[in-house]
Write a protein that holds these residues in place. Structure first.
Motif, PDB file in Angstrom:
ATOM      1  N   GLU A 136      13.198   2.187 -16.501  1.00 23.02           N
ATOM      2  CA  GLU A 136      11.864   1.884 -17.035  1.00 23.02           C
ATOM      3  C   GLU A 136      10.862   1.644 -15.916  1.00 23.02           C
ATOM      4  O   GLU A 136       9.712   2.028 -16.010  1.00 23.02           O
ATOM      5  CB  GLU A 136      11.923   0.650 -17.948  1.00 23.02           C
ATOM      6  N   ARG A 137      11.317   1.013 -14.850  1.00 23.82           N
ATOM      7  CA  ARG A 137      10.387   0.629 -13.794  1.00 23.82           C
ATOM      8  C   ARG A 137      10.204   1.722 -12.745  1.00 23.82           C
ATOM      9  O   ARG A 137       9.110   1.928 -12.258  1.00 23.82           O
ATOM     10  CB  ARG A 137      10.908  -0.677 -13.176  1.00 23.82           C
ATOM     11  N   TYR A 138      11.286   2.400 -12.362  1.00 22.34           N
ATOM     12  CA  TYR A 138      11.199   3.293 -11.201  1.00 22.34           C
ATOM     13  C   TYR A 138      11.526   4.751 -11.535  1.00 22.34           C
ATOM     14  O   TYR A 138      11.373   5.624 -10.685  1.00 22.34           O
ATOM     15  CB  TYR A 138      12.167   2.842 -10.099  1.00 22.34           C
ATOM     16  N   ILE A 180       0.846  -1.197   0.000  1.00 26.47           N
ATOM     17  CA  ILE A 180       0.000   0.000   0.000  1.00 26.47           C
ATOM     18  C   ILE A 180       0.884   1.251   0.000  1.00 26.47           C
ATOM     19  O   ILE A 180       0.597   2.245  -0.643  1.00 26.47           O
ATOM     20  CB  ILE A 180      -0.940  -0.019   1.222  1.00 26.47           C
ATOM     21  N   ARG A 181       1.985   1.189   0.725  1.00 29.29           N
ATOM     22  CA  ARG A 181       2.955   2.283   0.726  1.00 29.29           C
ATOM     23  C   ARG A 181       4.321   1.692   1.034  1.00 29.29           C
ATOM     24  O   ARG A 181       4.431   0.763   1.831  1.00 29.29           O
ATOM     25  CB  ARG A 181       2.575   3.310   1.802  1.00 29.29           C
ATOM     26  N   GLY A 182       5.359   2.211   0.357  1.00 27.71           N
ATOM     27  CA  GLY A 182       6.718   1.767   0.677  1.00 27.71           C
ATOM     28  C   GLY A 182       7.317   0.845  -0.385  1.00 27.71           C
ATOM     29  O   GLY A 182       6.833   0.792  -1.522  1.00 27.71           O
ATOM     30  N   LYS A 183       8.365   0.139   0.016  1.00 26.54           N
ATOM     31  CA  LYS A 183       9.083  -0.762  -0.900  1.00 26.54           C
ATOM     32  C   LYS A 183       9.515  -2.015  -0.156  1.00 26.54           C
ATOM     33  O   LYS A 183       9.778  -1.974   1.039  1.00 26.54           O
ATOM     34  CB  LYS A 183      10.337  -0.068  -1.446  1.00 26.54           C
ATOM     35  N   VAL A 184       9.604  -3.087  -0.908  1.00 23.62           N
ATOM     36  CA  VAL A 184       9.971  -4.375  -0.315  1.00 23.62           C
ATOM     37  C   VAL A 184      11.009  -5.042  -1.203  1.00 23.62           C
ATOM     38  O   VAL A 184      10.880  -5.015  -2.422  1.00 23.62           O
ATOM     39  CB  VAL A 184       8.720  -5.287  -0.210  1.00 23.62           C
ATOM     40  N   LYS A 185      12.059  -5.597  -0.578  1.00 23.88           N
ATOM     41  CA  LYS A 185      12.978  -6.404  -1.398  1.00 23.88           C
ATOM     42  C   LYS A 185      12.738  -7.880  -1.138  1.00 23.88           C
ATOM     43  O   LYS A 185      12.526  -8.305  -0.003  1.00 23.88           O
ATOM     44  CB  LYS A 185      14.439  -6.009  -1.171  1.00 23.88           C
ATOM     45  N   ILE A 186      12.734  -8.635  -2.252  1.00 21.27           N
ATOM     46  CA  ILE A 186      12.633 -10.095  -2.195  1.00 21.27           C
ATOM     47  C   ILE A 186      14.033 -10.590  -2.508  1.00 21.27           C
ATOM     48  O   ILE A 186      14.592 -10.239  -3.555  1.00 21.27           O
ATOM     49  CB  ILE A 186      11.662 -10.631  -3.270  1.00 21.27           C
ATOM     50  N   PHE A 187      14.620 -11.370  -1.605  1.00 21.83           N
ATOM     51  CA  PHE A 187      16.045 -11.679  -1.773  1.00 21.83           C
ATOM     52  C   PHE A 187      16.415 -13.052  -1.236  1.00 21.83           C
ATOM     53  O   PHE A 187      15.677 -13.657  -0.458  1.00 21.83           O
ATOM     54  CB  PHE A 187      16.893 -10.597  -1.082  1.00 21.83           C
ATOM     55  N   GLN A 201       7.144  -2.420  -5.244  1.00 20.89           N
ATOM     56  CA  GLN A 201       6.741  -1.099  -4.763  1.00 20.89           C
ATOM     57  C   GLN A 201       5.223  -0.995  -4.713  1.00 20.89           C
ATOM     58  O   GLN A 201       4.520  -1.964  -5.039  1.00 20.89           O
ATOM     59  CB  GLN A 201       7.353  -0.020  -5.661  1.00 20.89           C
ATOM     60  N   LYS A 202       4.733   0.154  -4.305  1.00 24.17           N
ATOM     61  CA  LYS A 202       3.301   0.442  -4.197  1.00 24.17           C
ATOM     62  C   LYS A 202       2.515  -0.153  -5.369  1.00 24.17           C
ATOM     63  O   LYS A 202       2.861   0.095  -6.530  1.00 24.17           O
ATOM     64  CB  LYS A 202       3.134   1.970  -4.184  1.00 24.17           C
ATOM     65  N   GLY A 203       1.484  -0.910  -5.061  1.00 27.19           N
ATOM     66  CA  GLY A 203       0.660  -1.495  -6.123  1.00 27.19           C
ATOM     67  C   GLY A 203       1.065  -2.921  -6.480  1.00 27.19           C
ATOM     68  O   GLY A 203       0.301  -3.643  -7.100  1.00 27.19           O
ATOM     69  N   ASP A 204       2.270  -3.319  -6.077  1.00 34.48           N
ATOM     70  CA  ASP A 204       2.726  -4.674  -6.423  1.00 34.48           C
ATOM     71  C   ASP A 204       2.140  -5.711  -5.466  1.00 34.48           C
ATOM     72  O   ASP A 204       1.867  -5.435  -4.300  1.00 34.48           O
ATOM     73  CB  ASP A 204       4.257  -4.751  -6.371  1.00 34.48           C
ATOM     74  N   ILE A 205       1.976  -6.898  -6.012  1.00 36.85           N
ATOM     75  CA  ILE A 205       1.473  -8.042  -5.248  1.00 36.85           C
ATOM     76  C   ILE A 205       2.566  -9.097  -5.197  1.00 36.85           C
ATOM     77  O   ILE A 205       3.221  -9.340  -6.201  1.00 36.85           O
ATOM     78  CB  ILE A 205       0.223  -8.611  -5.938  1.00 36.85           C
TER      79      ILE A 205
END
Lengths: 228, 228
Positions: free
Chosen positions: B162-164, B54-61, B76-80
């Motif tokens: 392109e993405r960010y 909903i807000r913020g960023k997440v790293k998958i690692f 990032q925001k909007g991602d599932i």
């Protein structure tokens, strides 16, 4: 037609179709034969068809401007490709070529969409196939980034065993001579020398044997325990 | 609740839900706050939930036994996430951690399945998101195998733009200081030195500039024309 039906009715995804949908598929599927090395599609062309491997093997690959090749997938009987980009207008993201004499069916992308959208079981199966490919790609990317070359090759051998190997009576995993040293090199971006050195090391440790016809016998469980 | 609705109703996938399904989602979604570096899930735990940023960023690692890290995705925001393995019983194939203070919603995997299977538009959108991830992973794997390190870093910069990126008035692409040299290194498995050397080279060629606060200005079109 009944030969075709018998061949494909137990394929993943297709076996989820109900009788009507299967009959419809059999009416619209086009079947073609490809010789070994025959080109199925090339990178950059539009995605109009979805292919089903009825017999044989197909490699999906990329090539750089110097001709260096990277094999993305080796598809076999029962596999469907490409799934990337179906349901939107895109071009093929890679080349496809028969790896041996093959029989391949195809249907139009829009026909494929109608087939699957009408059938929740097919959809769930398709999600699961796509998920497996995502996990497979993530694992390979992780290996490329985190592992030493030698370990990448061991992991590749383990994956090939899981996907293509046959368990022998004494519990080894037999890989037929379908994968050459060159093929393995192209899968991980290694030299053929690196592949041979890993083989030599594994043979010395009695984790790998070569058979008389160019195939490999892998001590799958021991190898997995040591490096998996 | 209306704040939440306003925040997520235009997210990809969610905006395909009809009014009833959206109301149902808002009733069952759990919302949690995570501090920067807060752990969302760890590799190997069971997949019970699907997360929406909903807000913020997440790293998958992923991390190897020596602590070396590989970043698979930055969401990032909007991602599932994660989509890998939903619709079957699996464990998470990677770790997830907040990259900044974040607000994240989650619903159970089975609730997510019911939501999407009832709604063909959502399904098609979900296929397209999964396809994009497959193509992205294939491209990155291809780059790892076929390209020199320097080119891998250039391609990564183009992808991040392109993405960010945000296009500035004079047509450059602005990357905020959210991605450190260390982050980039972890994405392609390079050393921080390699990243710095590529920066230096691109700065010399006037294809890249650093701003005063640690962000980057990329001559996106020129860079793409030269290396894309």
């Amino acid at each position: 037609m009944s030969f075709l039906k018998d061949s494909i009715k137990n394929f993943p995804i297709i076996k989820e179709l109900n009788e009507n949908a299967l009959t419809h598929l059999l009416n619209i599927i086009r079947v073609r034969q490809y010789k070994n090395h025959g080109q199925i599609f090339s990178k950059g062309t539009s995605l109009n068809e979805i292919y089903f491997i009825i017999r044989g093997k197909v490699k999906i690959f990329n090539k750089d401007s110097c001709g260096k090749e990277q094999i993305v997938w080796i598809m076999q009987k029962g596999d469907i490709f490409p799934l990337e980009g179906f349901s939107r207008e895109v071009t093929f993201p890679a080349n496809a070529e028969a790896l041996e004499d093959s029989i391949i069916g195809s249907i139009g992308v829009h026909d494929f969409e109608s087939l699957i959208l009408d059938n929740p079981n097919v959809l769930i199966k398709l999600f699961s196939v796509m998920n497996e490919r995502i996990i497979d790609l993530q694992t390979r990317l992780e290996e490329q980034v985190l592992l030493e070359r030698n370990m990448q090759i061991v992991k590749l051998l383990l994956r090939l065993c899981e996907r293509y190997g046959e368990i022998t009576q004494n519990g080894q995993c037999h890989l037929k001579p379908q994968f050459t040293t060159t093929d393995l090199a192209k899968m991980v971006g290694a030299s053929r020398g690196s592949i041979s050195r890993t083989y030599t090391r594994l043979i010395k440790e009695q984790l790998l044997y070569k058979d008389n016809v160019g195939g490999l016998l892998v001590e799958f469980e021991k190898l997995k325990e040591k490096f998996g």
